[in-house]
Design an enzyme around this catalytic site. Structure first.
Site, PDB file in Angstrom:
ATOM      1  N   THR A  41       1.135  -1.206   0.025  1.00 67.50           N
ATOM      2  CA  THR A  41       0.166  -0.316   0.310  1.00 67.50           C
ATOM      3  C   THR A  41       0.812   1.304  -0.142  1.00 67.50           C
ATOM      4  OG1 THR A  41      -1.732  -0.799   0.763  1.00 67.50           O
ATOM      5  CG2 THR A  41      -1.869   1.400   1.637  1.00 67.50           C
ATOM      6  N   THR A 100       1.000  -4.680   4.179  1.00 64.42           N
ATOM      7  CA  THR A 100       1.261  -5.357   5.989  1.00 64.42           C
ATOM      8  C   THR A 100       0.402  -6.178   6.296  1.00 64.42           C
ATOM      9  OG1 THR A 100      -1.321  -3.715   5.521  1.00 64.42           O
ATOM     10  CG2 THR A 100       0.756  -2.173   6.325  1.00 64.42           C
ATOM     11  N   ASP A 101       0.054  -6.506   5.140  1.00 63.90           N
ATOM     12  CA  ASP A 101      -1.207  -8.274   6.129  1.00 63.90           C
ATOM     13  C   ASP A 101      -0.058  -8.656   6.301  1.00 63.90           C
ATOM     14  OD1 ASP A 101      -3.338  -7.013   4.618  1.00 63.90           O
ATOM     15  OD2 ASP A 101      -3.124  -7.863   2.749  1.00 63.90           O
ATOM     16  N   SER A 105       1.589  -7.842  -0.419  1.00 64.11           N
ATOM     17  CA  SER A 105       2.336  -8.745   0.747  1.00 64.11           C
ATOM     18  C   SER A 105       1.661  -9.779   0.904  1.00 64.11           C
ATOM     19  CB  SER A 105       2.184  -8.394   1.963  1.00 64.11           C
ATOM     20  OG  SER A 105       1.107  -8.165   1.973  1.00 64.11           O
TER      21      SER A 105
END
Length: 319
Positions: A11, A81-82, A49
């Protein structure tokens, strides 16, 4: 002296239908020029990710090690961030240097009002070149909080304050451009062997999360397809009594690690004795996952299987 920046997409780099490279990312960060050290950029791969792999992260660690050997004072990785809580923990297991290895990202992309990426990147770079952050292994920096990789978790699907460490809280903060470390956790022994991509691929580790009225059907035949299992049990490490024989049989065939699905706290060892309790399961050969959450336990077990390290000794550090 420099900060080595490796970009992996996510992102933080999403600008509509195009992906920002490291040069574009750093150009959008006010104050980065006053950092006192140049930022040397290596664009690795711009992917969500969810598409990152352990093998890819080990490649980044290798490249980061070369950067440190060439004189970098610290490393920053930007990614989605996942899977950040898992990638950071993997890095923490294999990072051998005293220099900080900092991971960060963003929850709001650059096309939105108030994107958090520039502030996160600036704070991460400050941490990476701070002497105070040395000997702490892998760190996650978000919203000017500094989290140790072994505890950090993504706790919200959209909030910019998503990253937290439920068991201990952040170990430091970036305040008025200064890196302030409030707690220095003892650095644990990481994985000692070298994990090759082929060895990782050859060692499949399943994660099984218990649910109410669980029939355990998905556990059948697991020993034929996987080399390890992490069980995310109820509460302090409990499962339905009917599943204990199945888990005991699996523990005789492969390493089976017992964790809690709650996301905070440790499993117990000596409190409950009923069938399906932690005492029952540990006596049947399951390994105590301690304070590790199921996702991190899976990362660790897979690395240990790929390197032939002592599995029981490695998990004992987290009890």
């Amino acid at each position: 002296m420099s900060v080595a920046l490796f970009t992996l997409g996510g992102t933080i780099a999403m600008a509509g239908d195009r992906r920002l490279d490291g040069a574009a990312l750093t150009a959008a960060v006010p104050g980065l020029a006053e950092l006192g050290q140049p930022v040397e950029i290596q664009d690795i791969e711009a992917v969500p990710s969810a598409n990152l792999t352990a093998a890819k992260m080990l490649e980044v660690v290798d490249a980061a090690s070369k950067a440190v050997a060439a004189g970098a004072t610290g490393v920053v990785v930007t990614q989605g961030t996942d899977t950040l809580e898992e990638t950071s923990f993997l890095v923490d297991q294999v990072w051998p240097h005293s220099q900080p290895f900092v991971l960060t990202g963003a929850m709001r992309n650059p096309t939105l009002a108030g994107p958090d990426g520039p502030a996160n990147l600036l704070a991460a770079c400050r941490v990476a070149c701070s002497p105070a952050a040395r000997d702490l292994g892998a760190l996650v920096v978000f919203k000017e909080e500094i989290h140790a990789a072994r505890w950090v978790r993504k706790t919200h699907s959209t909030s910019t304050a998503t990253f937290a460490s439920p068991n201990v809280g952040p170990i430091g903060h970036v305040v008025e451009d200064q890196v302030r470390i409030l707690a220095r956790p003892t650095r644990l022994d990481g994985v000692q062997g070298s994990a090759e991509p082929a060895d990782l691929d050859a060692n499949r580790v399943a994660l099984y999360t218990l649910t109410m009225d669980d029939d355990g059907l998905l556990l059948k035949g697991l020993a034929d397809t996987h080399q390890g299992l992490v069980v995310a049990g109820f509460g302090a490490g409990h499962v339905p009594a009917a599943l204990t024989p199945v888990l005991g049989e699996l523990a005789a065939a492969m390493p089976v690690v017992l964790t809690s699905r709650t996301g905070g706290g440790s499993i117990l060892r000596n409190t409950y004795r009923a069938a399906g309790s932690e005492i029952d399961l540990l006596q049947r050969g399951l390994i105590d996952g301690g304070f590790l959450d199921p996702y991190k336990a899976r990362v660790l077990l897979r690395l240990l299987l790929a390197t032939d390290d002592d599995i029981s000794a490695a998990f004992a550090q987290y009890q």
